[in-house]
Design a protein around this motif. Structure first.
Motif, short mmCIF file in Angstrom:
data_model
loop_
_atom_site.label_atom_id
_atom_site.label_comp_id
_atom_site.label_asym_id
_atom_site.label_seq_id
_atom_site.Cartn_x
_atom_site.Cartn_y
_atom_site.Cartn_z
N GLU A 357 13.13 47.08 28.06
CA GLU A 357 13.30 46.62 26.67
C GLU A 357 12.07 46.92 25.84
O GLU A 357 12.16 47.31 24.69
N ASN A 358 10.92 46.75 26.47
CA ASN A 358 9.67 47.05 25.77
C ASN A 358 9.63 48.52 25.35
O ASN A 358 9.28 48.84 24.21
N ALA A 359 10.02 49.41 26.27
CA ALA A 359 10.05 50.84 25.96
C ALA A 359 11.05 51.11 24.83
O ALA A 359 10.81 51.92 23.94
N HIS A 360 12.15 50.38 24.88
CA HIS A 360 13.19 50.56 23.87
C HIS A 360 12.68 50.15 22.49
O HIS A 360 12.88 50.84 21.50
N HIS A 361 11.98 49.03 22.44
CA HIS A 361 11.53 48.51 21.14
C HIS A 361 10.35 49.29 20.58
O HIS A 361 10.21 49.42 19.37
N HIS A 362 9.45 49.75 21.45
CA HIS A 362 8.20 50.31 20.95
C HIS A 362 8.06 51.81 21.11
O HIS A 362 7.17 52.40 20.53
N ALA A 363 8.90 52.43 21.94
CA ALA A 363 8.61 53.82 22.25
C ALA A 363 9.87 54.69 22.34
O ALA A 363 9.86 55.74 22.96
N GLY A 364 10.93 54.21 21.73
CA GLY A 364 12.13 55.04 21.70
C GLY A 364 12.88 55.13 23.01
O GLY A 364 13.73 56.00 23.19
N GLY A 365 12.58 54.24 23.93
CA GLY A 365 13.38 54.18 25.15
C GLY A 365 12.71 54.81 26.35
O GLY A 365 11.77 55.58 26.25
N VAL A 366 13.25 54.45 27.53
CA VAL A 366 12.72 54.94 28.80
C VAL A 366 13.19 56.37 29.02
O VAL A 366 14.35 56.68 28.80
N VAL A 367 12.26 57.26 29.42
CA VAL A 367 12.67 58.63 29.72
C VAL A 367 12.74 58.88 31.22
O VAL A 367 13.39 59.80 31.68
N ARG A 368 12.04 58.05 31.99
CA ARG A 368 12.07 58.25 33.43
C ARG A 368 11.81 56.93 34.12
O ARG A 368 10.92 56.17 33.73
N LEU A 369 12.59 56.67 35.15
CA LEU A 369 12.41 55.48 35.98
C LEU A 369 12.18 56.01 37.38
O LEU A 369 13.01 56.77 37.89
N ALA A 370 11.07 55.62 38.02
CA ALA A 370 10.81 56.21 39.33
C ALA A 370 10.34 55.17 40.32
O ALA A 370 9.70 54.18 39.95
N VAL A 371 10.67 55.40 41.57
CA VAL A 371 10.12 54.61 42.67
C VAL A 371 9.26 55.56 43.48
O VAL A 371 9.74 56.60 43.94
N VAL A 372 7.98 55.25 43.60
CA VAL A 372 7.04 56.15 44.28
C VAL A 372 6.15 55.34 45.22
O VAL A 372 6.22 54.12 45.25
N ARG A 373 5.35 56.07 45.99
CA ARG A 373 4.30 55.41 46.77
C ARG A 373 2.96 55.84 46.19
O ARG A 373 2.73 57.02 46.01
N ARG A 374 2.13 54.87 45.86
CA ARG A 374 0.82 55.19 45.26
C ARG A 374 -0.23 54.37 45.95
O ARG A 374 -0.14 53.16 46.00
N ASP A 375 -1.25 55.05 46.47
CA ASP A 375 -2.40 54.38 47.07
C ASP A 375 -1.96 53.31 48.08
O ASP A 375 -2.47 52.19 48.07
#
Lengths: 456, 229
Positions: A357-375
């Motif tokens: 919702e935050n991305a939708h309100h402030h940045a024109g929406g989500v462009v990518r949703l990812a599940v990754v392994r980091r550190d």
């Protein structure tokens, strides 16, 4: 000079104490070493010189005896007097030099020594340290010179100096180590205080100092703990108040929402002005609703210890379950095999919903949703292609009622409540994770929720 | 005749506003303020009960279990908070679904419609022979909505029955929590799992010989459920 002082002040107290200890120990050890050196070397040299002189005097007497008898055994006697191979003896008899023992050039012996006989002097001849003792043999100018090697003494002294220097350095190091250890012990309560204050700043209101028995430190711990108690109580009271207020607000809110709902169904029957008023009313009632819900959720998180609904959750399922209406244009990208985390599913879903919702309100929406392994952590990345979040705002966006910089409060904005990201941070911390925002490669913001991965 | 909803809510203003909005959605609303009153006015014409758990007098949980013991009238409970023991207690007492306050007529209406969709169709004498599904020693008749073990019927609510059918018809494949919620409760699930957890528990209590060591409905850690071999 001032830059040196600044550098000194930037060194931690622990290291300053350690260095001071080290310096003092080095100085004391050095002083001791120098004194030892002076005394020992002086004594040994003195002994050696006295020995060599006595020897030369005895030798000279033998030579004088021999000269008086004018026997031709003089060369044999001289060879006998050399004793050891490094020693040389020289005899000036009737203006003629006879030498025995190690080969030396008479010119290497300083004339001043010969002139001053009886005399002794330390010399270096052909690279060897020697002690030269000149003794007159007869009153008419015959002179006996004994060149005794000092190599052994030299070796002893060199060994001694080596021991002393090593000892000094070692003492200095030991002093530094001792200082470091002492400082660490002495500063331990300070480290604990730093740790506890840090945990508190990160939102762990239950951080306390262990109470110690030492009279010096007990008041510090007690005072800190009392302050922490008061702070915790106050935060909880505020949260309870916010919770109670929101709770009470829900009754009139229910009436308002449902009445507004009836009006909305009748919207087309209304005159133009009333219709516009109803639209405004409905939009703000909805926003009010969300705000009350978020406030309740936030105060709940502070009041109730989390952890009662924890279960293993497959992050792939969480991401794939985000309603398409929230992320209409997003690419979904899941690592194989998808990581599993321990989380409260309801809160994790809410975290993701709020980020979307935050991305939708402030940045024109989500462009990518990812599940990754980091550190070594499992992470969900929520990317948008908006303007990004400036570095100085990256922590503040997770605080309550921090609105995006682009948010224009001209009435066209009916989106966020200003609590969404605060709730995200609270929930993520509650399940032992971390959330932050960074630059998305290619522009935009990337919100990252990192959680400890668990094995299936 | 429209769908008859019994609204049990002690706050008068909420009752009025909600009653008004539900009526506006086309429901025939019967309003009561207490549990006692609710138990009195319940009649076979009612289609669904909307029950506030916080009531003066007999509380919502008790009303819920009394209603459940009388039959399988669909019950939706309304709770102040979604993360309290209330929800679990209400669901354990036999509720089919729950909503959190503030109640919104539109959302309620969607829940009611979903609940009623899974109600038993009127039994017809000329119903064609319906397929039977077997699960262990259970015989599930999907048409008559009956479950038997060794010829003896087990009594399940409609919701429990639909849950069992969804699991059994996957024939041992994993059915995710989301799929189950979507197929049984029928709305876009997003956010809660207790609803499913409690229903699975209720189902196991009724069909498993030993509910603590389930053999028919197995949990798949991290994703969902499947039926045993």
């Amino acid at each position: 000079m001032s830059s040196l002082r600044r550098r000194w002040e930037s060194v931690t107290l622990r290291w300053r104490v350690a260095l001071a200890f080290g310096l003092v120990t080095t100085a004391v050890a050095a002083l001791l070493s120098v004194t030892t050196w002076q005394l020992a070397s002086g004594y040994m040299l003195d002994q050696r010189e006295r020995g060599a002189t006595n020897q030369a005097v005895v030798d000279a007497r033998l030579v004088a005896e021999n000269l008086r008898r004018t026997s031709d055994e003089l060369p044999t006697l001289l060879v006998g007097l050399t004793g050891r191979p490094e020693t040389s003896v020289l005899l000036r008899s009737g203006g003629r030099w006879i030498t025995a023992g190690r080969e030396v050039d008479v010119d290497d012996v300083p004339p001043a020594l010969l002139a001053a006989a009886p005399a002794r002097q330390r010399l270096e001849i052909d690279g060897l340290p020697v002690l030269a003792v000149a003794v007159p043999v007869t009153p008419d100018g015959d002179l006996f010179v004994r060149l005794a090697p000092l190599t052994e003494l030299d070796r002893t002294l060199r060994f001694l100096s080596g021991v002393l220097v090593t000892g000094t350095v070692f003492a200095g190091l030991l002093g530094t180590l001792l200082g470091w250890w002492t400082a660490r012990r002495a500063l331990q309560p300070l480290s604990e205080l730093t740790g506890a204050a840090g945990r508190m700043a990160e939102g762990d209101l239950s951080a306390r100092l262990p109470v110690r028995r030492e009279a010096d430190l007990a008041p510090l711990a007690e005072r800190f703990n009392a302050t922490a108690d008061a702070l915790e109580e106050r935060v909880r009271r505020d949260a309870r108040f916010a919770g109670d207020v929101s709770h009470e607000l829900r009754t009139p809110l229910t009436t308002m929402i449902n009445a507004a709902e009836v009006l909305r169904r009748r919207r087309d029957d209304l005159p133009d002005a009333a219709r516009r008023a109803v639209d405004l009313l409905i939009a703000d009632v909805q926003r009010f609703h969300r705000m009350v819900e978020d406030l309740l959720e936030i105060s709940r998180g502070i009041q109730v210890p989390e952890g009662h609904d924890l279960a293993p959750v497959d992050l792939a399922v969480v991401v794939e379950n985000v309603p398409a209406s929230l992320v209409p244009d997003a690419v979904v990208d899941v690592a194989e095999p998808a990581p599993l985390v321990t989380a409260d599913r309801r809160r994790l879903d809410q975290v993701l919903a709020n980020l979307c919702e935050n991305a939708h309100h402030h940045a024109g929406g989500v462009v990518r949703l990812a599940v990754v392994r980091r550190d070594g952590m499992a992470a969900i990345e929520v990317d948008d292609a908006g303007p990004g979040v400036p570095v100085e705002l990256r922590e503040r966006v997770f605080e309550r009622f921090t609105r995006g910089v682009r948010t224009v409060r001209d009435g066209s904005y009916t989106g966020g409540t200003g609590l969404g990201l605060a709730l995200v941070a609270q929930h993520v911390h509650g399940i032992g994770g971390r959330v932050w925002v960074e630059d998305r490669p290619g522009g935009g913001a990337r919100f990252v929720v990192a959680l400890p991965e668990v094995a299936l | 005749m429209g769908t008859r909803v019994l609204l049990v809510e002690d706050d008068e203003r909420i009752r009025q506003a909600l009653g008004l909005a539900l009526a506006d959605e086309g429901y025939d609303v019967v309003e009561t303020a207490t549990g006692e009153e609710a138990l009195e006015v319940v009649d076979p014409d009612l289609d669904v009960v909307l029950l506030d758990l916080m009531l003066p007098g007999i509380d919502g949980i008790e009303v819920c279990s009394t209603l459940r013991s009388r039959g399988d009238l669909p019950i939706i409970i309304a709770t102040a908070r979604s993360d309290t023991a209330d929800v679990i207690a209400g669901l354990e007492a036999g509720a089919d679904d729950y909503v959190t306050k503030p109640l919104v007529a539109g959302e309620l209406s969607a829940r009611i419609r979903a609940l009623l969709r899974r109600r038993r169709p009127a039994p017809a004498d000329d119903a064609p022979a319906t397929p039977e599904v077997r699960l262990g020693d259970l015989v599930i008749n999907t048409g008559r909505e009956e479950v038997e073990r060794d010829g003896r019927p087990l009594h399940l609510t409609h919701t429990e029955f639909r849950l069992l059918v969804e699991l059994a018809s996957a024939r041992g494949d994993v059915v995710t929590r989301e799929q189950l919620l979507q197929r049984v409760w029928g709305y876009d699930y997003f956010g809660d799992t207790r609803l499913l957890d409690v229903h699975i528990r209720r189902l196991r209590r009724k069909i498993e010989p030993d509910p603590d060591d389930p053999r028919l409905v197995l949990t798949v850690r991290g994703s969902g459920y499947r039926t045993g071999p």
